[in-house]
Design a protein around this motif. Structure first.
Motif, short mmCIF file in Angstrom:
data_model
loop_
_atom_site.label_atom_id
_atom_site.label_comp_id
_atom_site.label_asym_id
_atom_site.label_seq_id
_atom_site.Cartn_x
_atom_site.Cartn_y
_atom_site.Cartn_z
N THR A 495 0.85 -1.19 0.00
CA THR A 495 0.00 0.00 0.00
C THR A 495 0.89 1.25 0.00
N LYS A 496 2.22 0.99 -0.15
CA LYS A 496 3.15 2.11 -0.08
C LYS A 496 3.56 2.54 -1.49
N GLU A 497 3.78 3.82 -1.60
CA GLU A 497 4.15 4.35 -2.91
C GLU A 497 5.44 3.74 -3.45
N GLN A 498 6.41 3.66 -2.56
CA GLN A 498 7.70 3.10 -2.97
C GLN A 498 7.83 1.61 -2.61
N GLY A 499 6.76 1.05 -2.12
CA GLY A 499 6.85 -0.34 -1.62
C GLY A 499 7.02 -1.38 -2.73
N MET A 500 7.67 -2.50 -2.39
CA MET A 500 7.82 -3.61 -3.34
C MET A 500 6.79 -4.71 -3.05
N GLY A 501 6.35 -4.77 -1.83
CA GLY A 501 5.34 -5.77 -1.46
C GLY A 501 5.89 -7.19 -1.35
N ILE A 502 7.19 -7.32 -1.11
CA ILE A 502 7.71 -8.70 -0.95
C ILE A 502 8.22 -8.98 0.46
#
Ligand code: ADP
Length: 541
Positions: A495-502
């Protein structure tokens, strides 16, 4: 000397002869005889049916033919028959004896004493015959009885043989059935005796190892099928099961050496077969080839390690500003102390005490900076990871410095609550540290949404039931809805702009690869609590 004759039936048609004979008999001394006379054989037979007589004295004239004499003998088997012949005729006498007459006496010789003796003999002989006949009958009855008994035994024996043959047929069918099943299943089956010698193997094992059944039977299982270095372990296992009665091993992974020199990894489950006395007779091992599974797992682990390494590097990249700031402080301090020292020297104001303090401070600050760098290097280093027994509190402590940097930067209050007396876990230290740092950074980031004074991060360790150790990472951030919680462990969910989600998906994989879990509890507005669970190390690797 002879028992007296009791009753004599005389058959004599001639009255004179009857009288003479009667006189001769009754006149003879020493015997008490009763003589009754009839004229012919018919009358004699009639009387014999009515009364008991010991002797039938039959005149040849009344006797008729041989058949009539024979009939009398047949009808009265206990009666002694004496024939009074008209004259001496040895051939005819022989015929009568043959027909069953005991004695034949020519009338001419039938004086009192002779007649008495002949009657006595005849009676005696008849009695002897009678005894013999009775004995014979008893004997025959016994033989018959015995024969019947033997017949019954024989029948029983036949029945037993028939049943045994049936059982043998059944056994043959059964063993053919078992052999077919064993040779059809893809599992590897090996039966070894108490000494570990191969008793039987199935087709799947023969095909895998390349040896024939005859090559294997009777040989110790470790000789052709195991590597030299595994032999002692196999022997020890066998001894534990056979001698000490321990449970046969389940899920035992053991390398198997093929005839071609290949090594396959086999996972064995085993059971024992006992004899009637309860002694272990055979060990039955049932295995499956897990070489490929093992390789796939190893590949999976490598991938996870690479991914984790990449993720650590990216974390460090994200933390670059904070770390630079963190290093800036000791560096500035060092510069200040150095400058102050130089100034003092230039002025010629040499104060050895002051200089020493400046150098000490420089050394302390350099050490502080060096410590941060050492941690970082360790954390991102590409060292080959290995599981070792480790204390979870020590791992949290190792991460404290990095988490503190991040917390300070984000104005978050950090509290660490280590539980006392925790048993060790068996883990890759860096991976566990990575999970802790990751969860802490997520928590710190989430709390950016709430006012600084309400930002609180708690790291707590503890024991879950008997067999798990946990690290809990609790924040006072915005929390999550159940729908959000269902998504956060998915790869590339962010849910983060710079997030990778891993991050969380790697954390969960790390937990599971250690036999542990990563869970979360949260409610919107009430913060989130992540729990990283690891199994207690039992000292068996
Ligand atoms: P990333 O941090 O790159 O987004 P992660 O897998 O670490 O990837 O996290 C996935 C998502 O889970 C985050 O984007 C965030 O929405 C949610 N999340 C993780 N930790 C928390 C937390 N402590 N509080 C609320 N949401 C969280």
């Amino acid at each position: 000397m002879y028992a007296p004759l009791q009753r004599i039936l005389l058959v004599e048609p001639d009255d004179d002869d009857a009288r003479i004979i009667g006189l001769a008999l009754t006149g003879e001394a020493g015997g008490r005889r009763e003589v009754e006379r009839v004229r012919d054989l018919e009358a004699a037979l009639h009387r014999l049916r009515e009364a008991d007589f010991e002797v039938l004295l039959l005149s040849e004239r009344a006797a008729g033919d041989l058949r009539a004499v024979h009939r009398v003998v047949e009808m009265e088997p206990r009666l002694a028959v004496v024939m009074l012949a008209e004259e001496e005729d040895s051939r005819r006498h022989g015929e009568w004896v043959h027909a069953g007459v005991q004695e034949v006496l020519a009338k001419g010789h039938a004086n009192g004493p002779t007649l008495a003796r002949v009657l006595q003999y005849a009676h005696e002989r008849k009695r002897t015959e009678e005894v013999l006949r009775t004995n014979q009958m008893i004997l025959e009855a016994r033989i018959e009885d015995r024969t019947r008994h033997l017949q019954r035994l024989n029948e029983r024996l036949r029945e037993e043989i028939r049943q045994r043959e049936e059982v043998e047929r059944e056994l043959r069918r059964e063993s053919a059935f078992i052999a077919t099943v064993l040779d059809t299943v893809s599992a590897l089956v090996m039966v070894v005796d108490r000494q570990g010698r191969i008793h039987e193997v199935n087709r799947a094992l023969v095909e895998l190892c390349g040896y024939s059944r005859d090559d294997l039977r009777g040989r110790p299982c470790w000789d052709p099928l195991a590597r030299e270095e595994d032999r002692a372990a196999i022997e020890a296992l066998l001894e534990a099961v056979v001698q000490r009665g321990e449970d046969p091993p389940q899920g035992l992974e053991m390398p198997l050496l093929t005839q071609g020199g290949q090594v396959r990894l086999i996972r064995w489950d085993s059971a024992v077969l006992r004899d009637e006395g309860g002694q272990v007779e055979y060990v039955v091992a049932c295995g499956s080839d897990v070489t490929e599974q093992h390789r796939a797992k190893e590949r999976e682990r490598r991938r996870l390690l690479e991914l984790a390494q990449a993720s650590r590097l990216s974390t460090m990249g994200e933390m670059a500003a904070e770390i630079a700031h963190e290093l800036n402080q000791p560096l500035s301090a060092i510069a200040n102390y150095a400058r102050a020292g130089v100034m003092l020297l230039r002025r010629g104001e040499v104060d050895p005490q002051g200089l020493a303090r400046a150098f000490e401070e420089i050394a302390t600050q350099a050490q502080r900076g060096g410590e941060v760098i050492r941690r970082l290097r360790q954390f991102v280093g590409k060292a080959e990871l290995a599981r070792v027994p480790c204390e979870i509190n020590a791992l949290v402590e190792e991460m404290r410095r990095l988490i503190e940097i991040e917390a300070r930067w984000n104005q978050v209050r950090l509290e660490i609550e280590p539980a006392a007396d925790l048993p060790p876990v068996f883990a890759d230290r860096i991976l566990v540290e990575q999970v802790i740092l990751n969860l802490a950074r997520n928590a710190i980031e989430a709390m950016s949404e709430v006012a600084p004074r309400r930002r609180r991060l708690v790291l707590r360790t503890g024991r879950d039931h008997d067999d798990m150790i946990f690290v809990e990472v609790r924040d006072s951030g915005p929390g999550m809805s159940p729908e959000r919680m269902a998504q956060i462990f998915d790869r590339f969910f962010t849910t983060k702009e710079q997030g990778m989600g891993i991050g969380l998906s790697i954390c969960r994989s790390i937990a599971e690869s250690h036999g542990g879990r990563l869970t979360v509890e949260s409610r919107p507005g009430e913060g989130a609590c992540f729990r990283f669970l690891l199994p207690v190390w039992r000292g068996d690797g």
